[in-house]
Design a protein around this motif. Structure first.
Motif, mmCIF file in Angstrom:
data_model
loop_
_atom_site.group_PDB
_atom_site.id
_atom_site.type_symbol
_atom_site.label_atom_id
_atom_site.label_comp_id
_atom_site.label_asym_id
_atom_site.label_seq_id
_atom_site.Cartn_x
_atom_site.Cartn_y
_atom_site.Cartn_z
ATOM 1 N N GLU A 69 0.841 -1.197 0.000
ATOM 2 C CA GLU A 69 0.000 0.000 0.000
ATOM 3 C C GLU A 69 0.878 1.250 0.000
ATOM 4 O OE1 GLU A 69 -3.555 2.318 0.153
ATOM 5 O OE2 GLU A 69 -3.080 0.298 -0.509
ATOM 6 N N ASP A 70 2.008 1.221 0.689
ATOM 7 C CA ASP A 70 2.920 2.374 0.710
ATOM 8 C C ASP A 70 3.388 2.734 -0.694
ATOM 9 O OD1 ASP A 70 2.742 2.749 3.435
ATOM 10 O OD2 ASP A 70 4.613 1.688 3.875
ATOM 11 N N HIS A 71 3.675 1.733 -1.519
ATOM 12 C CA HIS A 71 4.093 2.002 -2.897
ATOM 13 C C HIS A 71 2.962 2.681 -3.663
ATOM 14 C CE1 HIS A 71 4.737 0.902 -7.187
ATOM 15 N NE2 HIS A 71 5.941 1.345 -6.893
ATOM 16 N N ARG A 72 1.761 2.164 -3.515
ATOM 17 C CA ARG A 72 0.614 2.760 -4.202
ATOM 18 C C ARG A 72 0.388 4.202 -3.753
ATOM 19 N NH1 ARG A 72 -4.047 4.462 -3.769
ATOM 20 N NH2 ARG A 72 -4.344 3.942 -1.602
ATOM 21 N N VAL A 73 0.433 4.437 -2.444
ATOM 22 C CA VAL A 73 0.221 5.781 -1.897
ATOM 23 C C VAL A 73 1.304 6.735 -2.385
ATOM 24 C CG1 VAL A 73 0.271 7.114 0.255
ATOM 25 C CG2 VAL A 73 -1.078 5.013 0.117
ATOM 26 N N SER A 74 2.541 6.284 -2.381
ATOM 27 C CA SER A 74 3.657 7.140 -2.817
ATOM 28 C C SER A 74 3.461 7.618 -4.245
ATOM 29 C CB SER A 74 4.985 6.385 -2.702
ATOM 30 O OG SER A 74 5.291 6.155 -1.357
ATOM 31 N N HIS A 75 3.047 6.731 -5.123
ATOM 32 C CA HIS A 75 2.885 7.109 -6.519
ATOM 33 C C HIS A 75 1.606 7.896 -6.761
ATOM 34 C CE1 HIS A 75 6.246 4.401 -7.047
ATOM 35 N NE2 HIS A 75 6.421 4.965 -8.216
ATOM 36 N N ALA A 76 0.607 7.691 -5.929
ATOM 37 C CA ALA A 76 -0.654 8.420 -6.071
ATOM 38 C C ALA A 76 -0.507 9.894 -5.704
ATOM 39 C CB ALA A 76 -1.738 7.768 -5.211
ATOM 40 N N ARG A 77 0.517 10.229 -4.932
ATOM 41 C CA ARG A 77 0.734 11.611 -4.500
ATOM 42 C C ARG A 77 1.261 12.498 -5.636
ATOM 43 N NH1 ARG A 77 4.727 12.553 -1.094
ATOM 44 N NH2 ARG A 77 3.739 14.322 -0.135
ATOM 45 N N MET A 78 1.778 11.899 -6.689
ATOM 46 C CA MET A 78 2.398 12.671 -7.763
ATOM 47 C C MET A 78 1.349 13.449 -8.558
ATOM 48 S SD MET A 78 4.812 11.373 -10.897
ATOM 49 C CE MET A 78 6.105 10.835 -9.807
ATOM 50 N N ASP A 79 1.689 14.661 -8.925
ATOM 51 C CA ASP A 79 0.829 15.501 -9.753
ATOM 52 C C ASP A 79 0.478 14.749 -11.043
ATOM 53 O OD1 ASP A 79 1.136 17.604 -12.261
ATOM 54 O OD2 ASP A 79 -0.136 18.336 -10.623
ATOM 55 N N PRO A 80 -0.812 14.628 -11.374
ATOM 56 C CA PRO A 80 -1.209 13.870 -12.563
ATOM 57 C C PRO A 80 -0.575 14.396 -13.858
ATOM 58 C CG PRO A 80 -3.117 14.327 -11.194
ATOM 59 C CD PRO A 80 -1.961 15.102 -10.610
ATOM 60 N N GLY A 81 -0.410 15.701 -13.975
ATOM 61 C CA GLY A 81 0.217 16.257 -15.174
ATOM 62 C C GLY A 81 1.658 15.812 -15.315
ATOM 63 N N LEU A 82 2.379 15.806 -14.205
ATOM 64 C CA LEU A 82 3.765 15.339 -14.230
ATOM 65 C C LEU A 82 3.806 13.843 -14.499
ATOM 66 C CD1 LEU A 82 6.800 15.730 -13.861
ATOM 67 C CD2 LEU A 82 6.448 15.488 -11.375
ATOM 68 N N LYS A 83 2.927 13.109 -13.849
ATOM 69 C CA LYS A 83 2.883 11.652 -14.037
ATOM 70 C C LYS A 83 2.673 11.302 -15.509
ATOM 71 C CE LYS A 83 1.096 7.800 -11.457
ATOM 72 N NZ LYS A 83 0.199 7.397 -10.395
ATOM 73 N N ASN A 84 1.797 12.045 -16.190
ATOM 74 C CA ASN A 84 1.532 11.802 -17.606
ATOM 75 C C ASN A 84 2.700 12.209 -18.496
ATOM 76 O OD1 ASN A 84 -1.008 10.722 -17.139
ATOM 77 N ND2 ASN A 84 -2.010 12.708 -17.275
ATOM 78 N N ALA A 85 3.567 13.087 -18.003
ATOM 79 C CA ALA A 85 4.716 13.558 -18.784
ATOM 80 C C ALA A 85 5.910 12.599 -18.705
ATOM 81 C CB ALA A 85 5.138 14.946 -18.301
ATOM 82 N N ILE A 86 5.828 11.622 -17.802
ATOM 83 C CA ILE A 86 6.936 10.680 -17.598
ATOM 84 C C ILE A 86 6.667 9.401 -18.377
ATOM 85 C CG2 ILE A 86 8.181 9.297 -15.898
ATOM 86 C CD1 ILE A 86 7.279 11.415 -13.804
ATOM 87 N N LYS A 87 7.665 8.975 -19.105
ATOM 88 C CA LYS A 87 7.567 7.700 -19.819
ATOM 89 C C LYS A 87 8.598 6.748 -19.229
ATOM 90 C CE LYS A 87 8.180 5.445 -24.211
ATOM 91 N NZ LYS A 87 9.172 5.359 -25.248
ATOM 92 N N LEU A 88 8.139 5.594 -18.790
ATOM 93 C CA LEU A 88 9.054 4.551 -18.329
ATOM 94 C C LEU A 88 9.603 3.857 -19.561
ATOM 95 C CD1 LEU A 88 10.350 2.776 -16.119
ATOM 96 C CD2 LEU A 88 8.305 1.353 -16.220
#
Length: 103
Positions: A69-88
């Protein structure tokens, strides 16, 4: 020692924003059994390339965190616009466990 590397691509003008998000993270990973450290590396030749490098005692510790759950929470905190700008681009793991024999 188990090492995981997330090779990310982000627009150069958002690279500093990604690094700032990392420095302001919740820090939940630090409390997980087997966690050693986590670093962010930015290429000096290609500032759009950012690596997240985490080290763990063993693969099982890493896998347990990734399902937590900590992993999920950590990633959920990221700004959606920034998250969409990142490509793995690639998730890499050293295919073996290594023993640290000198520092």
């Amino acid at each position: 020692m188990y090492v995981s590397v997330s090779r990310l691509r982000v627009a150069v003008d958002r690279s500093d924003e990604l690094i700032a998000a990392f420095t302001q993270r919740a820090g939940l990973v630090e409390n997980h059994d087997g966690f050693v450290d986590l670093q962010v590396w930015r290429s000096d030749r290609d500032p759009a390339e950012v690596l997240m490098v985490s080290r763990w005692r063993d693969r099982d510790s890493f896998k347990a965190y990734m399902k937590s759950e900590d992993h999920r929470v950590s990633h959920a905190r990221m700004d959606p616009g920034l998250k969409n700008a990142i490509k793995l681009e690639r998730l890499e793991h050293l295919q073996q466990t290594y023993e640290v024999v000198a520092q």
